[in-house]
Design a protein around this motif. Structure first.
Motif, PDB file in Angstrom:
ATOM      1  N   VAL B  82       0.818  -1.220   0.000  1.00 13.67           N
ATOM      2  CA  VAL B  82       0.000   0.000   0.000  1.00 13.67           C
ATOM      3  C   VAL B  82       0.850   1.268   0.000  1.00 13.67           C
ATOM      4  O   VAL B  82       0.618   2.172  -0.797  1.00 13.67           O
ATOM      5  CB  VAL B  82      -0.892   0.039   1.266  1.00 13.67           C
ATOM      6  N   HIS B  83       1.840   1.319   0.911  1.00 15.84           N
ATOM      7  CA  HIS B  83       2.535   2.586   1.118  1.00 15.84           C
ATOM      8  C   HIS B  83       3.499   2.941  -0.006  1.00 15.84           C
ATOM      9  O   HIS B  83       4.109   3.997   0.023  1.00 15.84           O
ATOM     10  CB  HIS B  83       3.239   2.599   2.484  1.00 15.84           C
ATOM     11  N   MET B  87      -1.368   6.378  -3.967  1.00 15.41           N
ATOM     12  CA  MET B  87      -2.756   6.666  -4.328  1.00 15.41           C
ATOM     13  C   MET B  87      -3.402   7.436  -3.197  1.00 15.41           C
ATOM     14  O   MET B  87      -3.135   7.184  -2.029  1.00 15.41           O
ATOM     15  CB  MET B  87      -3.527   5.371  -4.525  1.00 15.41           C
ATOM     16  N   MET B  89      -6.612   8.137  -0.956  1.00 10.30           N
ATOM     17  CA  MET B  89      -7.772   7.307  -0.598  1.00 10.30           C
ATOM     18  C   MET B  89      -8.649   8.098   0.358  1.00 10.30           C
ATOM     19  O   MET B  89      -8.170   8.677   1.329  1.00 10.30           O
ATOM     20  CB  MET B  89      -7.276   6.016   0.067  1.00 10.30           C
ATOM     21  N   ALA B 157      -6.007  13.563   1.000  1.00 10.83           N
ATOM     22  CA  ALA B 157      -5.730  12.631  -0.091  1.00 10.83           C
ATOM     23  C   ALA B 157      -5.135  13.337  -1.309  1.00 10.83           C
ATOM     24  O   ALA B 157      -4.287  12.782  -1.994  1.00 10.83           O
ATOM     25  CB  ALA B 157      -7.005  11.888  -0.477  1.00 10.83           C
ATOM     26  N   ILE B 160      -1.012  15.000  -1.700  1.00  8.93           N
ATOM     27  CA  ILE B 160       0.159  14.260  -2.179  1.00  8.93           C
ATOM     28  C   ILE B 160       0.185  14.190  -3.705  1.00  8.93           C
ATOM     29  O   ILE B 160       1.051  13.551  -4.279  1.00  8.93           O
ATOM     30  CB  ILE B 160       0.213  12.828  -1.577  1.00  8.93           C
TER      31      ILE B 160
END
Lengths: 289, 357
Positions: B82-83, B87, B89, B157, B160
């Protein structure tokens, strides 16, 4: 119409607990504190005076200062070890998805508490003593010439205390960790935090109230423990509760026992307030202004 | 090592035969193939338990696909944690960090990437400006309303600059008025950022209003993918027809280029190839009420519901089946009388034939 009552009827339900607390904690503690500053028992001798000699005696005798230090050290080390051992277990318990697994783990945590402290302490003696399981095995295999000093010292006392009190830590922590939304860690990871970083940034700070509560509980239990330090320390480790018991049961010096109790309580409270303060500071510290 | 700063350019998302099985043998997502274009607003629509959230969580990396590949911007992310996926979220529950202020919540992703403080401050400010939350920097999430928390989650979200923004029912917890306002804002924000957005919802109106394209999911499968008008006017399966909007279904079969209802009546459709059991699907607003005998079918008006801009009539046919008919509110205050016999008709091109699987 009757005037509305200012006290909720529910409030009366705490009355029994309040009365219990008053009769069996505040009153005895008051009597103990009072005795500790009196020159004698006022019931037997009407002409008692206020005196600080019991406190002078304690502060002037290195035996009592050393045993206070030893008590606090055992309490602190036991708390730290219970926290380090208990936190991963509590996290696992709180995050377990399988209901069956959760029930089993919970039972595993609680089950030891169903056995008496004396029994569990004797179990540790059979494991840690000079001719116990560990030393007998190691010397039998020729790995050791002399048995390791695993008990009749602070190490053995701490090992047994941690075993006895770690469930209190786990149950307190699991309750708090279980209420932390798992999505928070996911959000942190989606923003680029590794799983470990997400834990340190989110779950750990949010579980500070549990760390605080669990630590206070274990610390309070550990510094007031009597049976375990008595058996595991084998008179080599003198903790304050043991000396207090001695004053009460053997020497019948209730006033001096009271003074020791007051000092132990006062020092513990100071430490607890300081710990609370430090944890609060850590929780408020932020990396970004 | 923090991941490098992502570029702002939108990425495509490709799912190739992506499958997810849960313990106990439940297939949550069943061999899904899907391509989301760069910069597209794509909705995954379906009832709860259809696998839409699991699909989103596989794109995000919270769930590992048991089979298939997840490719984003040409990069195979199937086994990337994931990290490292870069993306954005937005969660249904917002998942704001309760122990941090609004500014600290928004700055979190930048801090993980080691962005320098001056740039961090500037980007946090601009993200909060984009969601119209200037002046709330020092508040804690608990001190904000649901709509404001939603905006913080969005700012956190987008700050970034992710090539892909994933939203899991982000407006589900808001009341109707606020939800509609946020729909417009989210759409505008998505256009302004040019980000690829995958939006999970069970609310068909929301999906129709916001999306460039919609993927309708049912039981772990994609039933139909298309533009909102496409999905609404030309549903390809009974599930899609019935899940989205209201629809009348008349059972029968296709024969000789036409449609024959179960009662033997030949109904008007545009010419249809093939043979076999099928259903005729008609949207209520495509039906018209005419005088008795002048329509395709006669029936008795059994109910009238006033909807404001429209009136919904229920016409009960001789065999007991009901047809829903929507008419514009004539504005005269007079509704058609219950119990009157009347005819119903439609244009052949408005009739959609749904083949039985």
């Amino acid at each position: 119409m009757s005037t509305p009552s200012r006290v909720s009827p529910i409030a009366w339900l705490v009355a029994p607990a309040g009365l219990f607390f008053l009769l069996f904690f505040l009153v005895p503690f008051g009597v103990m504190a009072l005795f500790s500053v009196l020159s004698g028992n006022p019931v037997q001798r009407p002409n008692v005076t206020l005196t600080g000699r019991h406190y002078d005696r304690m502060l002037g005798d290195s035996l009592y200062i050393e045993s206070l230090w030893s008590t606090l050290k055992i309490g602190a080390v036991t708390t730290a070890a219970a926290l380090l051992l208990g936190y991963p277990l509590a996290h696992w318990l709180a995050r377990m998805r399988s209901r069956g697994g959760h029930a089993l783990l919970l039972m595993a945590v609680i089950a030891p508490m169903l056995t008496g402290i004396v029994v569990r302490t004797f179990a540790w003696i059979t494991i840690l003593s000079d001719r116990g399981v560990i030393n007998a095995t190691l010397t039998g295999l020729g790995l050791l010439l002399a048995p390791l000093p695993l008990m009749y010292n602070e190490l053995g006392t701490v090992i047994a205390l941690v075993h006895i009190y770690v469930p209190f830590m786990v149950l307190t922590l699991a309750g708090v960790i279980g209420r932390i939304d798992e999505r928070l860690e996911e959000a942190a990871m989606s923003l680029g935090a590794s799983p470990m970083r997400a834990f340190l940034e989110v779950t750990l700070p949010l579980s500070l109230p549990g760390i605080l509560a669990g630590s206070l509980l274990v610390f309070a239990l550990a510094i007031s423990a009597y049976v375990t330090p008595y058996l595991m320390g084998g008179q080599q480790v003198l903790t304050l509760p043991m000396l207090i018991y001695q004053q009460v049961a053997a020497t019948f010096n209730l006033a001096f026992a009271g003074a020791l109790g007051v000092v132990l309580l006062a020092v513990s409270l100071i430490l607890i307030v300081a710990y609370n303060h430090v944890l609060g500071r850590v929780a408020r510290r932020e990396d970004l202004a | 090592m923090p991941p490098p700063l992502p570029t702002a350019s939108p990425a495509s998302i490709t799912l190739e035969r992506v499958t997810k099985r849960f313990p106990g043998g439940v297939v949550a997502v069943d061999k899904i193939d899907l391509i989301v274009e760069p910069g597209e607003f794509f909705s995954l629509l379906g009832p709860s338990g259809c696998g839409k959230t699991t699909t989103l969580r596989m794109i995000a990396g919270f769930e590992a696909a048991d089979e298939g590949r997840v490719v984003v911007g040409g990069r195979d992310l199937t086994h990337v944690p994931v990290h490292h996926r870069d993306m954005g979220m937005v969660f249904q529950s917002y998942a704001l960090f309760p122990h941090r202020t609004v500014a600290e919540n928004v700055a979190f992703g930048l801090r993980m990437r080691g962005v320098a403080r001056p740039e961090m401050a500037a980007r946090v400010a601009s993200a909060l400006a984009q969601v119209k939350l200037e002046g709330y920097e020092a508040r804690r999430p608990a001190e904000l309303s649901g709509g404001q928390q939603q905006r913080v989650a969005l700012a956190r979200a987008i700050v970034i600059r992710p090539p892909v923004l994933l939203c899991d029912e982000p407006l589900g917890a808001l009341d109707r008025k606020l939800r509609q306002a946020m729909q417009v804002e989210l759409k505008e924000l998505q256009r302004a950022l040019g980000v690829t957005l995958v939006f999970v919802t069970h609310d068909q109106e929301e999906a129709l209003a916001m999306s460039d394209r919609i993927g309708v999911m049912n039981s772990g499968r994609l039933e139909q993918v298309g533009a909102p008008a496409d999905i609404y006017d030309r549903p390809r399966t009974r599930f899609v027809a019935e899940f989205i909007g209201e629809i009348n279904l008349i059972e029968g079969r296709v024969h000789d280029g036409g449609f024959i209802a179960a009662d033997g009546r030949v109904l008007p459709v545009s010419s249809e190839k093939g043979e076999g059991a099928a259903a005729l699907a008609l949207r209520p607003e495509k039906l018209r009420i005419v005088s008795s005998g002048a329509g395709v079918i006669d029936g008795v008006l059994s109910d009238a519901s006033f909807l404001g801009d429209q009136v919904l009539y229920t016409v009960t046919l001789a065999d007991g089946r009901r047809l829903l008919v929507k008419e514009r509110n004539p504005g005269t205050g007079a509704l058609r009388q219950n119990g009157s016999t009347l005819g119903v008709r439609w244009e052949p091109r408005d009739a959609v034939i749904l083949r039985n699987a």
